[in-house]
Design a protein around this motif. Structure first.
Motif, PDB file in Angstrom:
ATOM      1  N   GLY A 102      39.716  35.055  57.259  1.00 38.28           N
ATOM      2  CA  GLY A 102      39.338  35.070  55.853  1.00 38.28           C
ATOM      3  C   GLY A 102      38.021  35.757  55.570  1.00 38.28           C
ATOM      4  O   GLY A 102      37.533  35.725  54.440  1.00 38.28           O
TER       5      GLY A 102
ATOM      6  N   ILE B   2      34.389  27.134  52.521  1.00 40.12           N
ATOM      7  CA  ILE B   2      35.217  28.142  51.870  1.00 40.12           C
ATOM      8  C   ILE B   2      35.007  29.501  52.551  1.00 40.12           C
ATOM      9  O   ILE B   2      33.896  29.825  52.990  1.00 40.12           O
ATOM     10  N   ARG B   5      37.626  35.307  51.698  1.00 43.13           N
ATOM     11  CA  ARG B   5      38.853  35.605  50.950  1.00 43.13           C
ATOM     12  C   ARG B   5      39.009  34.657  49.761  1.00 43.13           C
ATOM     13  O   ARG B   5      39.368  35.075  48.659  1.00 43.13           O
ATOM     14  N   GLU B   6      38.732  33.373  49.987  1.00 47.54           N
ATOM     15  CA  GLU B   6      38.862  32.406  48.896  1.00 47.54           C
ATOM     16  C   GLU B   6      37.845  32.685  47.783  1.00 47.54           C
ATOM     17  O   GLU B   6      38.133  32.502  46.600  1.00 47.54           O
ATOM     18  N   GLU B   9      39.253  35.626  45.896  1.00 48.41           N
ATOM     19  CA  GLU B   9      40.416  35.199  45.104  1.00 48.41           C
ATOM     20  C   GLU B   9      39.985  34.488  43.822  1.00 48.41           C
ATOM     21  O   GLU B   9      40.661  34.581  42.805  1.00 48.41           O
ATOM     22  N   SER B  10      38.862  33.793  43.881  1.00 51.82           N
ATOM     23  CA  SER B  10      38.417  32.990  42.733  1.00 51.82           C
ATOM     24  C   SER B  10      37.430  33.730  41.831  1.00 51.82           C
ATOM     25  O   SER B  10      36.921  33.159  40.861  1.00 51.82           O
TER      26      SER B  10
END
Lengths: 191, 80
Positions: A102, B2, B5-6, B9-10
């Motif tokens: 991520g 977190i 990427r999160e 995305e937000s």
């Protein structure tokens, strides 16, 4: 499809007034949606003729800018359908470009441009318009209406026949793609 | 914690102030330790501001203007 009727406009009295007040706005929106001068001219002509034909019906309170946006967008979408130029290939999702854990796949640098301080010079305007032209159509339409024209997301959903969440999702991806396209031009050079 | 990427995305809801407080605080915590995400947030907002500065009334190409003017003149003379 019948054009929706405008409900108010300061009725232009002359060709000059119609032309001066509306042609550039219509042309710029159509050009940014279609990325082609000849297509933008066709759409502008279509919308101006609708405007002239409906001059007598313009009465009431407000909503003319919305009418103009709606009619221009409808004409541009119809033009695109007629040309059968809509893209069929898979659209790249900017949210796919992360590592498995991520984190960012590549370093991200800050930019040297200061939009609050600097007016856009011609070179910067060209770069932004070129980046818009490179957006996939499904992202370009919402981007132009939201971040160039400044329409509220609910109005864009209404004009394009999308749900509000679809508008937000497409707009977010469009912004990321625009950011990625502009980054190589604006990034600060690492020391 | 977190991940980047999160955060990205937000971002739409984060910059428009529409995120729930708890998620907003988690993102702010991430931004304290991730300079890449700080740059993404800032340049995402710069992208929006630059686009909003684009002219919406740029003049038409001259030949296009002339052709359109002629068409509109004819239409108005013909009564629309």
């Amino acid at each position: 499809m019948d054009a929706p009727q405008p409900t108010r406009v300061d009725v232009p009295a002359s060709v000059e007034e119609v032309f001066h007040d509306y042609a550039p706005r219509i042309y710029n929106l159509a050009y940014r949606m279609l990325s082609n001068e000849a297509d933008a001219e066709d759409v502008t002509q279509d919308v101006l003729l609708q405007l002239v034909r409906n001059l007598d019906t313009f009465r009431g309170e407000s909503a003319f800018p919305t009418w103009l946006h709606r009619v221009t967008v409808n004409a541009a979408l119809a033009h695109r359908r007629k040309r059968a130029s809509h893209e069929q290939h898979r659209v790249y999702d900017p949210l796919d470009s992360f590592l498995e854990d991520g984190s960012h796949a590549a370093p991200v640098r800050n930019w040297f441009v200061q939009p609050e301080r600097d007016a856009l010079d011609r070179e910067t305007r060209t770069l932004i318009d070129q980046a818009i032209a490179q957006l996939p159509e499904i992202y370009r339409d919402v981007y132009v209406l939201a971040d160039v024209e400044g329409l509220p997301n609910a109005d864009i959903a209404d004009i394009l026949g999308l749900s509000l969440s679809a508008v937000k999702s497409r707009l977010h991806r469009a912004r990321l793609l625009m950011r990625n396209a502009l980054a190589p031009h604006f990034e600060e050079v690492p020391a | 914690m977190i991940c980047c990427r999160e955060v990205v995305e937000s971002l739409f809801d984060f910059v428009s102030g529409e995120l729930p407080l708890e998620l907003c605080q988690r993102i702010e915590g991430h931004l304290k330790v991730c300079s890449h995400c700080v740059c993404i947030v800032e340049t995402y907002q710069v992208t929006i501001k630059l686009s909003r500065q684009l002219p919406k009334n740029d003049s038409l190409p001259r030949s296009c203007a002339q052709r359109l003017r002629t068409t509109i003149e004819r239409a108005m003379k013909a009564g629309g």
